[in-house]
Enzyme design. Structure first.
Site, PDB file in Angstrom:
ATOM      1  N   ASP A 196      -3.741  -3.822 -18.673  1.00  9.57           N
ATOM      2  CA  ASP A 196      -2.372  -2.691 -18.818  1.00  9.57           C
ATOM      3  C   ASP A 196      -2.435  -1.812 -20.162  1.00  9.57           C
ATOM      4  O   ASP A 196      -1.495  -1.353 -20.615  1.00  9.57           O
ATOM      5  CB  ASP A 196      -1.252  -3.302 -18.823  1.00  9.57           C
ATOM      6  CG  ASP A 196      -0.858  -3.900 -17.353  1.00  9.57           C
ATOM      7  OD1 ASP A 196      -0.146  -4.947 -17.134  1.00  9.57           O
ATOM      8  OD2 ASP A 196      -1.446  -3.339 -16.491  1.00  9.57           O
ATOM      9  N   GLU A 256       6.235   6.624  -9.133  1.00  8.36           N
ATOM     10  CA  GLU A 256       5.079   6.094  -9.074  1.00  8.36           C
ATOM     11  C   GLU A 256       4.182   6.925  -8.239  1.00  8.36           C
ATOM     12  O   GLU A 256       2.958   7.403  -8.502  1.00  8.36           O
ATOM     13  CB  GLU A 256       4.711   4.583  -8.483  1.00  8.36           C
ATOM     14  CG  GLU A 256       5.584   3.342  -9.361  1.00  8.36           C
ATOM     15  CD  GLU A 256       5.164   2.052  -8.939  1.00  8.36           C
ATOM     16  OE1 GLU A 256       6.360   1.049  -8.983  1.00  8.36           O
ATOM     17  OE2 GLU A 256       4.259   1.857  -8.510  1.00  8.36           O
ATOM     18  N   LEU A 313      -4.051  -6.897  -7.688  1.00 11.48           N
ATOM     19  CA  LEU A 313      -3.728  -7.991  -8.546  1.00 11.48           C
ATOM     20  C   LEU A 313      -4.871  -8.997  -9.236  1.00 11.48           C
ATOM     21  O   LEU A 313      -4.824 -10.070  -9.893  1.00 11.48           O
ATOM     22  CB  LEU A 313      -2.730  -8.792  -7.894  1.00 11.48           C
ATOM     23  CG  LEU A 313      -1.353  -8.280  -7.552  1.00 11.48           C
ATOM     24  CD1 LEU A 313      -0.532  -9.161  -6.575  1.00 11.48           C
ATOM     25  CD2 LEU A 313      -0.577  -7.676  -8.615  1.00 11.48           C
ATOM     26  N   LYS A 314      -5.992  -8.083  -9.171  1.00 11.15           N
ATOM     27  CA  LYS A 314      -7.026  -8.884  -9.949  1.00 11.15           C
ATOM     28  C   LYS A 314      -7.746  -8.346 -11.216  1.00 11.15           C
ATOM     29  O   LYS A 314      -7.485  -7.023 -11.290  1.00 11.15           O
ATOM     30  CB  LYS A 314      -8.501  -9.026  -9.012  1.00 11.15           C
ATOM     31  CG  LYS A 314      -8.340  -9.683  -7.524  1.00 11.15           C
ATOM     32  CD  LYS A 314      -8.769 -10.806  -7.363  1.00 11.15           C
ATOM     33  CE  LYS A 314     -10.006 -11.394  -7.889  1.00 11.15           C
ATOM     34  NZ  LYS A 314      -9.910 -12.664  -8.030  1.00 11.15           N
ATOM     35  N   GLY A 352       0.744  -1.208  -0.007  1.00 11.47           N
ATOM     36  CA  GLY A 352      -0.031   0.194   0.136  1.00 11.47           C
ATOM     37  C   GLY A 352       0.602   1.232   0.065  1.00 11.47           C
ATOM     38  O   GLY A 352       0.141   2.322   0.333  1.00 11.47           O
ATOM     39  N   ASN A 364       1.498   3.127  -2.502  1.00 16.73           N
ATOM     40  CA  ASN A 364       0.605   4.328  -3.575  1.00 16.73           C
ATOM     41  C   ASN A 364      -0.544   4.442  -2.760  1.00 16.73           C
ATOM     42  O   ASN A 364      -0.729   5.868  -2.993  1.00 16.73           O
ATOM     43  CB  ASN A 364       0.496   3.260  -4.687  1.00 16.73           C
ATOM     44  CG  ASN A 364       1.609   3.212  -5.751  1.00 16.73           C
ATOM     45  OD1 ASN A 364       1.983   4.189  -6.166  1.00 16.73           O
ATOM     46  ND2 ASN A 364       2.227   2.186  -5.805  1.00 16.73           N
ATOM     47  N   HIS A 381       1.248   1.332 -13.221  1.00 21.35           N
ATOM     48  CA  HIS A 381       2.106   0.290 -13.774  1.00 21.35           C
ATOM     49  C   HIS A 381       3.427   0.516 -13.480  1.00 21.35           C
ATOM     50  O   HIS A 381       3.968   1.579 -14.054  1.00 21.35           O
ATOM     51  CB  HIS A 381       1.656  -0.256 -15.156  1.00 21.35           C
ATOM     52  CG  HIS A 381       2.538  -1.609 -15.276  1.00 21.35           C
ATOM     53  ND1 HIS A 381       1.765  -2.834 -14.953  1.00 21.35           N
ATOM     54  CD2 HIS A 381       3.292  -1.685 -16.159  1.00 21.35           C
ATOM     55  CE1 HIS A 381       2.800  -3.722 -15.680  1.00 21.35           C
ATOM     56  NE2 HIS A 381       3.397  -3.207 -16.278  1.00 21.35           N
TER      57      HIS A 381
HETATM   58  C1  GRF Z   1       3.543  -1.134  -7.320  1.00 20.46           C
HETATM   59  O1  GRF Z   1       4.947  -1.136  -7.986  1.00 20.46           O
HETATM   60  C2  GRF Z   1       2.618  -0.942  -8.609  1.00 20.46           C
HETATM   61  O2  GRF Z   1       3.048  -0.416  -9.640  1.00 20.46           O
HETATM   62  C3  GRF Z   1       2.222  -2.277  -8.927  1.00 20.46           C
HETATM   63  O3  GRF Z   1       2.297  -2.936  -7.438  1.00 20.46           O
HETATM   64  C4  GRF Z   1       3.096  -2.214  -6.662  1.00 20.46           C
HETATM   65  C5  GRF Z   1       2.359  -1.966  -5.554  1.00 20.46           C
HETATM   66  O4  GRF Z   1       2.987  -1.195  -4.596  1.00 20.46           O
HETATM   67  N1  GRF Z   1       0.963  -2.485  -9.641  1.00 20.46           N
HETATM   68  P1  GRF Z   1       2.217  -0.754  -3.194  1.00 20.46           P
HETATM   69  O5  GRF Z   1       1.407  -1.848  -2.615  1.00 20.46           O
HETATM   70  O6  GRF Z   1       1.740   0.433  -3.566  1.00 20.46           O
HETATM   71  O7  GRF Z   1       3.361  -0.262  -2.485  1.00 20.46           O
END
Ligand code: GRF
Length: 204
Positions: free
Chosen positions: A148, A177, A88-89, A11, A13, A107
């Site tokens: 994607d 990101e 991841l779904k 988490g 992000n 991504h």
């Molecule tokens: C990130 O690198 C994102 O780009 C990818 O999964 C990762 C998730 O990281 N889809 P976090 O859980 O937000 O730290």
């Protein structure tokens, strides 16, 4: 906007959106967090920020049934924008169409390269290094039916060094990101953009 964040992992992000909202960098607010993993640390981050957090199990459910449950929660919290932050779904077409051009994904590569089925987490960075790329980065895009693949809102680039491992490359990309996600949310909340085909054009 009311933002609903879908997560599967640690988490960071999600945290960047929560922090940007608290600091006033963005006007929007995370109103709900949903995970398909009960052990996702992202759920704890939501609880720490007093944001309603849900674990929804996908066990013994069809993707349609599962997404129906997710959408019910999003409607309950009147979500305007759905953010896939390490989720991841794969979303069903019904979900994507119900929130058409109101779902964004982050991504960790420069799409359209190194995206699609099987390209997630360290697998992305491993493929980038094995391909001999000199640069990599991250992409925030609107979610469409193909994994994607969708109009790109923000991309940021980083160098790939000869001694890089998937871990060191992932670490270099992660702060970009977070930046990219906040920039994309600002563009959407300001509304000064239009989508033409696969291109998101900013309007002066
Ligand atoms: C990130 O690198 C994102 O780009 C990818 O999964 C990762 C998730 O990281 N889809 P976090 O859980 O937000 O730290």
């Amino acid at each position: 906007m009311n933002i609903g964040v879908l997560v599967s992992g640690r988490g960071t992000n999600l945290q960047s959106i929560i922090d940007a909202s608290l600091s006033g960098k963005i006007k929007s607010k995370v109103v709900v967090v949903i995970s398909n993993r009960s052990d996702a640390f992202a759920l704890q981050r939501a609880k720490n920020a007093n944001i309603p957090a849900y674990f929804v199990s996908s066990k013994n459910k069809t993707p349609e049934k599962y997404d129906e449950e997710i959408m019910k929660i999003l409607e309950e919290y009147r979500v305007d924008l759905v953010v896939l932050a390490g989720y991841l779904k794969i979303l069903t077409e019904k979900f994507i169409n119900s929130y058409y051009d109101r779902i964004i994904n982050i991504h960790p590569a420069l799409l359209p390269c190194f995206g699609g089925k099987g390209y997630y987490g360290e697998f992305v960075h491993k493929a980038v290094i094995e391909a001999g790329c000199k640069v990599s980065g991250c992409t925030v895009h609107f979610v469409r039916k193909e994994i994607d693949k969708g109009p790109i809102i923000v991309q940021k680039c980083v160098p790939v060094y000869d001694n890089d491992t998937p871990e060191t490359l992932a670490e270099r990309i992660l702060p970009f990101e977070h930046e990219s996600l906040i920039e994309a949310i600002k563009i959407i909340e300001d509304g000064k953009y239009k989508i033409e085909g696969m291109r998101v054009k900013l309007i002066e």
